[in-house]
Design an enzyme around this catalytic site. Structure first.
Site, mmCIF file in Angstrom:
data_model
loop_
_atom_site.group_PDB
_atom_site.id
_atom_site.type_symbol
_atom_site.label_atom_id
_atom_site.label_comp_id
_atom_site.label_asym_id
_atom_site.label_seq_id
_atom_site.Cartn_x
_atom_site.Cartn_y
_atom_site.Cartn_z
ATOM 1 C CB CYS B 98 -0.883 -0.027 1.246
ATOM 2 S SG CYS B 98 -1.845 1.478 1.474
ATOM 3 C CB CYS B 102 -5.656 5.682 -2.795
ATOM 4 S SG CYS B 102 -4.522 4.848 -3.885
ATOM 5 C CB THR B 189 -3.888 3.669 5.366
ATOM 6 O OG1 THR B 189 -4.885 2.726 5.740
ATOM 7 C CG2 THR B 189 -2.825 2.988 4.528
ATOM 8 C CD GLU B 255 -3.809 0.493 8.007
ATOM 9 O OE1 GLU B 255 -4.692 1.307 8.321
ATOM 10 O OE2 GLU B 255 -3.648 0.064 6.848
ATOM 11 C CG HIS B 290 -10.970 4.372 -0.558
ATOM 12 N ND1 HIS B 290 -9.717 4.695 -1.061
ATOM 13 C CD2 HIS B 290 -10.725 3.716 0.602
ATOM 14 C CE1 HIS B 290 -8.789 4.263 -0.247
ATOM 15 N NE2 HIS B 290 -9.363 3.655 0.766
ATOM 16 C CE1 TYR B 294 -9.569 0.023 -0.821
ATOM 17 C CE2 TYR B 294 -8.278 -1.920 -0.327
ATOM 18 C CZ TYR B 294 -8.860 -0.750 0.078
ATOM 19 O OH TYR B 294 -8.736 -0.330 1.375
ATOM 20 C CB CYS B 296 -3.153 -0.420 -5.092
ATOM 21 S SG CYS B 296 -4.210 -0.858 -3.691
ATOM 22 C CD GLU B 444 -4.660 -1.437 3.119
ATOM 23 O OE1 GLU B 444 -4.546 -1.208 1.908
ATOM 24 O OE2 GLU B 444 -3.792 -1.125 3.965
#
Lengths: 482, 482, 482, 482
Positions: B98, B102, B189, B255, B290, B294, B296, B444
């Site tokens: 991560c 974002c 995050t 986190e 959001h 993902y 990613c 996550e």
């Protein structure tokens, strides 16, 4: 563009040689088993007439600049590809079945690329011939059957080594004015509703098989072509005179074996002959296009989901959390499929001929899921429908004085739901999961445009594994020698 | 745009109040546990400098017309959304984790829509304030932490009925010059790598909770904000001085629990206050954006697939048909995910503010699959890796004179593969499926941007069930009364 | 039978040569990383002392007629096998991890069959030697490490063709009084808690590899044997002094690389040497037994399901229908696994030696499911646990005065649930799905007793396909020529 | 025990009132649609005569001590239950369909328990009556139809609140010599092949519904009972005179709606009346037994797997790794099912009446998997079969002079495989996955003995969640207050 009525009339003029149940069919349009499939193709004409569907159903010809049915269009940009996917879902949701006109569309687009490519390399004139043919297809709004799949015989042998050389369609005689072909094409969806046949090779050919590297078009009723209707689950329910038992009252599909018994093809209709090195690209382009075409199953899925929600309401179980959850699952799967057919279209690109084609990796990924998800959706539909779906007596029983009242009494669920409507929706779910429509929704999803393993092979070939390995190695500190 | 070095320097100037393992961290940038996460954010700056990634990584500001990092951009068209998805995959495949930037991007785009919408209805000036803030973010190329998730306490109660009213962040004092807020945001995050915090409400609020309907920005090091680092699997391997055991040598995530202890926010930084009827739309827009983000994980999946192919080669099993088949399956799943994030982006539309937003149904469908597929991909990676992945001794053993030679001897697989490289790639797979990277790739993926049930609820809400039922009923002959 | 205390004492007398993190471990029993695994083995002694578990945990020796720990028993009937499966679940649910004593039990039973079979054919005296050894194991209630898996090197080559001949353990010298062996055994579960090592060949050997066809026992602390501890996810949390972060406070497992550097084995301890044609049967028997042994994972699954139900209650989500449904799914999968381990035991049969063995097909079917279901159960646990599982700060933070009160305040869920308990159960789920226990619950389930492909190969071999084809052909009217 | 011939004769004597397609059927045994189902029941008589199946197919009556058909047996031990499961698989693999005799067997065993239990509590004499009936069933080797499922009407309402009180079968008149019942039983499998009907309540009744708490037996041809045949996919292919298109030439099933129009039942035949508190236990026992009975689907699965292997060989694809892998998957699923039906039988226990009953949790777990796996196995069969399965012309075409030779030529696969045999096996797969046999293999697997949600509810109820939680809490250090 033709109206549905004009389409029906145009078919009446054809003189097809068709067999079913061992007998020759004379009036094809009147045959109750074939009729629903003709209705489904006619729907592609009807929807193109409706103003609200104009954007999706029609396009502007790049040849003539005229408005044409999208099924005859050569894709000029990614948007055209996206609208193709949306057209598939739209028609699938209106017919609940296969409307049979995609294969021809995909064949036309493939040939627009391949004839151009052969000409570029070999100085041939295939593209001119093809565009001439295309022009006629667009102007007259014709249905083309894309005929690709050969019987294949022993799958471990190439065409020329088969015990019977005809197990792949091939040229048996070359004449001054054209070629003579022999062989067969299997699994021909909707062939009896087509004006023209477009023949393509079924696999990559090597030099020894160059007589099999042949593509051409031929009128559907050309002498020497014989059609034998394939059976489908519950096909004869259409002949019983009790339409409720058909589930889907209006639409359906059909598949035929198409046999070419020394059929003469004039040169002007030949789009490939002996250029075996282009058979691979042809198959690859066609399957990419055709895998995208399974967008229709998302529309068919819409119908099955709608039917499932309806039976849940009729049964009085629609508020149960497990029922709601299963319907979400059906939608999740169906919309995930839609993402696939849209993504491969949006990410399309132009070929040298100018024709746009989908992203091949994504088209394969999508089609692979098509070979799986409809089976899950179908199972969930049966789960929610309940066992009555397969124990319901016939419509004839429902209409008979002795048994009708008993069924009316004992098959009533909620008081505000008619027993007849409950029976109707159950019959639809039966048809889509076990009956005539299941053939298209399930088995055709599995094998049409290539069986799942064909997609897996393409996926393995199309991903960039070296790049992935490079990233992984870098992250964990593996130094690669150059 | 900042260079990675400038980014690092800019963070050094911040004075964050951070705790970890019960102690205050003074030099955050030097902490080995936090460092990999900072590297990952820095990568978003580095990649934006590379000419080959310019199209994906940068955009033209609709405010200033200048080239900006895409993470600070307001999406002006579908293409922007598509490039966002591609940026996610690109960075995921370069970091294997991560990269934390974002949430801020999604918060900015959400607020560009919502502040505009509130102003339209209420005559407020939130949008002006927001654009002012945005302008600074774009010009200075700042990292924003999008802070949404409250601790929530008893999930069956609304904010104002919680035993402790601070379990949702809320305004505790309204002053002439601004507001004072108290509460916390969980699961933040990458917060320690951010310049600015953007706070948003976590759920739809009703009138009784209007003090909780608050959105604002605040500098990350504002007095009164405390950060407590969350633990991650294998976090302390980063402190052992033997990087091989980390698997991913460079990148990671973190986190934190972020606590607001009566923090003052001047009006100019407030983007919503008491307009509770806009909390629902805000959450819906934000989660749509959001969920798309993902993308990613597809890039992280690329790394894991690459690692899996590599260990198969090192083990000498890469030609086994079942290994090849499993790797195809991993790719199939990963590419199906990519189709989802692309499709929702391509099918985006403009909001009244001019900002483009993804198709919400498809974004939810995509994210739902993200909650499932990485777990399958991870299992397949473990399958191919072999048991050595969890029985391998430490790098310290490998470096020690007594044990190193034994490991070198007995962990050698193919003669042309170094034992060390085999260990490295196994450690990477361990990290991604059980260790520090598994947190982001698995858990996550499950809960970030909403847990799977949140997506299912949205899917149920967004599909047009009535239309599906209408089609099904028509096909089986059910006449509906008007 | 020994008490747990006697067991601990007996281990203290051993002088093992163990390395971890590059250093030699002197006081093994005191090492915090190894300690939980020793506790787990000790549990097999403790439970055998409890009257309520007598039937499951103990048996009557067929040699001495005395009550013995079931782990040292030779199965005399199907009921013994069934009780073995039940013992596995019982201990798994009490330890939440691998208790390491099954491999030795399975090795003993295998050798009771194979030594008998070799003697029958070859007139050797292996069975006498083995029974002598068994007698001691039973009388002294010893833990045996069953050492089977060799490093294997290049998997495409047989032992004698490896670049390094030691990549499979083999006899390097034959003496009058015994043999000298060299090589290593990898993935040795619980070896540091064992009194005796039982070495067996890892695969079917052919004549050229007959020096590798060797089985024997040796005391665990025999000179020349070196142990190198394998790392596990989150292993060092055990050294931090904050047990809550371990999740499972008491139990765990370990894996070592065990190296034999020219170790002398007297003839009396040798159970096979050069009888390569018995290596196949030995491996097949052992894997059948050991695949059954994964019954323990059902017990570990019980713990994870219990933890998941508990966190749902703590989070206040246990009444949500999707949560209940997921917990049903977890139970469904876990109980389906239990059916498998029970069925293969109930359907066991006697070998010529009198030893009972499980149905091999069912044992493989069961173990194959073990390679899949725990991953699904684990995903569902993470789904229900919520994201806090991976963002929770450390116990040190919870105990610190600055951060403890903030965590107490903001991590409180329902008012009647303590924050600490909520943290504890989340740490347990983390440990079982990402941490130290995940190694045993997931990766060991995948690869222990053979990777999934090994089971698939056995299933293909063990089903009677000809009979199935005969039935199918008959039903559709295919006449087979005789 | 009767021979098959005697069984046929015994049925000829019955005078059933049966309707199909709106007409009364006079000669049931001669009806081609019903005939295959009668053959399947006759097979249960034939197999019981064969010495090689004596152990599985027969038992010793605990009443008379005579050898009886196992279908009429009251289970005296776990072994009896295990042999029941094995009988199911055996017959399923010999018929490829439902052989219809399990429901009666399960009803008999259930009533042996429940009549005993009622008598114990109420001092009634139901058990004596039941044993009298049982004695006749055993001596005369009768087929009993177990009639449980009522139409149910509005599923949200109990029986007495239904708009039509007859939607659940109930007593409408109580007389000195017996009772008069009215209502219907739906989905009655094989009723037309039964000598006796055993009626049982379909759900737990409360006091207000005590007139619905009724169980009795009645001869199948008792006046006032009407049967209406349910339709099945492809049912009419049996009337076409071309058996190849049926796929399974010999066997099948049927389902009827059975209507009771004020049928008088003498007291001697009544086994429960108004003891509503025993309806719950009755349903629970019956469903546990009947869920076990789905062992038959494992046998049907054997046939489908055999057919799939055969078509792979005929197509020449049986050596392809993906084909082999899919067949392993089919076997894995099928054998995992077998483990379930065996485990619940082996783990059976005695009820106070002495009758053995299966472990209810495992029986539910098994049946739940039965609602899923056959759908997967079926999909894999279609995958390997290829598209020809649904495009093959009719047998009539194959026999016709114009089309037969074309089919012979073009549907030939490998030269040593006859085209006809290839067609036959494809028709069998079609029948089992889309046609008449799919009804039993798929939809009946879904809903017979309760739909999947019914099993999930039972699983939730039967697992010991408190114990699991206790173990989990202990391991992570949560102290529970007593």
């Amino acid at each position: 563009m033709m109206t549905p009525e004009q389409y029906e009339e145009s078919l009446e003029k054809l003189n097809l040689s068709v067999y079913m149940f061992g007998k020759k069919i004379t009036d094809i349009g009147a045959d109750p088993i074939i009729r629903p499939s003709r209705n489904a193709v006619a729907k592609t004409y009807e929807m193109a007439q409706r103003p609200e569907h104009e954007e999706v159903m029609t396009a502007t010809s790049h040849l003539s600049g005229k408005k044409i049915n999208r099924f005859t269009h050569i894709f000029q940009n990614s948007r055209d590809l996206v609208l193709k996917s949306k057209m598939g879902r739209l028609l699938g949701s209106h017919t609940g079945c296969c409307f049979q006109r995609c294969v021809g569309m995909d064949a036309l687009n493939t040939l627009s690329i391949i004839t151009h490519a052969i000409d570029q390399k070999r100085g041939t004139e295939y593209n001119r011939r093809f565009l001439h043919f295309l022009s006629r297809v667009q102007d007259q709004d014709l249905v083309c059957d894309g005929a690709m799949t050969d019987p294949k015989g022993d799958r471990s042998l190439p065409p020329h080594q088969q015990a019977d050389p005809d197990l792949y369609l091939h040229v048996v005689e070359e004449r001054n004015d054209g070629i003579v072909v022999r062989g067969a094409k299997a699994h021909q969806t909707g062939a009896l509703n087509s004006h023209e046949i477009i023949v393509m090779p079924t696999a990559t050919m090597r030099e020894a098989d160059k007589d099999y590297a042949v593509s051409f078009n031929v009128p559907a009723d050309h002498p020497g072509i014989t059609y034998i209707m394939g059976r489908q689950s519950c096909d004869t329910r259409r002949t019983e005179g009790h339409p409720m038992d058909m589930g889907n009252l209006y639409y359906g599909g059909h598949e035929v074996l198409m046999v070419f018994d020394d059929v003469f093809i004039p040169w002007e209709r030949v789009f490939m002959y002996k250029e075996y090195e282009f058979t691979g690209p042809l198959v690859e382009k066609f399957t990419a296009y055709h895998r995208q075409s399974y967008a229709c199953k998302v529309g068919v899925g819409d119908v099955l989901i709608g039917a499932t929600q309806t039976i849940a309401e009729y049964n009085g179980t629609d508020k149960a959390s497990h029922v709601k959850d299963k319907i979400v699952e059906m939608n999740q799967l169906n919309e995930a499929l839609f993402c696939g057919t849209l993504a491969c279209a949006h990410e399309g690109h132009a070929e040298p001929s100018g024709t746009y084609i989908v992203d091949a990796l994504m088209a394969n990924v999508f089609k692979y899921n098509i070979t799986q998800y409809p089976y899950i959706i179908s199972r969930l539909a049966q789960d929610i429908a309940g066992g009555l779906m397969v124990t319901l007596p016939s419509e004839a029983d429902f209409r008979a004085p002795e048994t009708g009242p008993l069924m009316e009494k004992y098959y009533r669920a909620k008081t505000d739901t008619s027993t007849e409507n409950r029976m109707r929706i159950l019959r639809l779910i039966e048809a889509m999961t076990l009956g005539a429509q299941a053939v298209a929704y399930l088995t055709e999803s599995m094998h049409g445009a290539g069986s799942p393993q064909a997609q897996r092979i393409m996926i393995a070939r199309l991903v960039n594994m070296k790049e992935k390995q490079k990233r992984a190695k870098h992250l964990c500190g593996i130094e690669e020698k150059p």
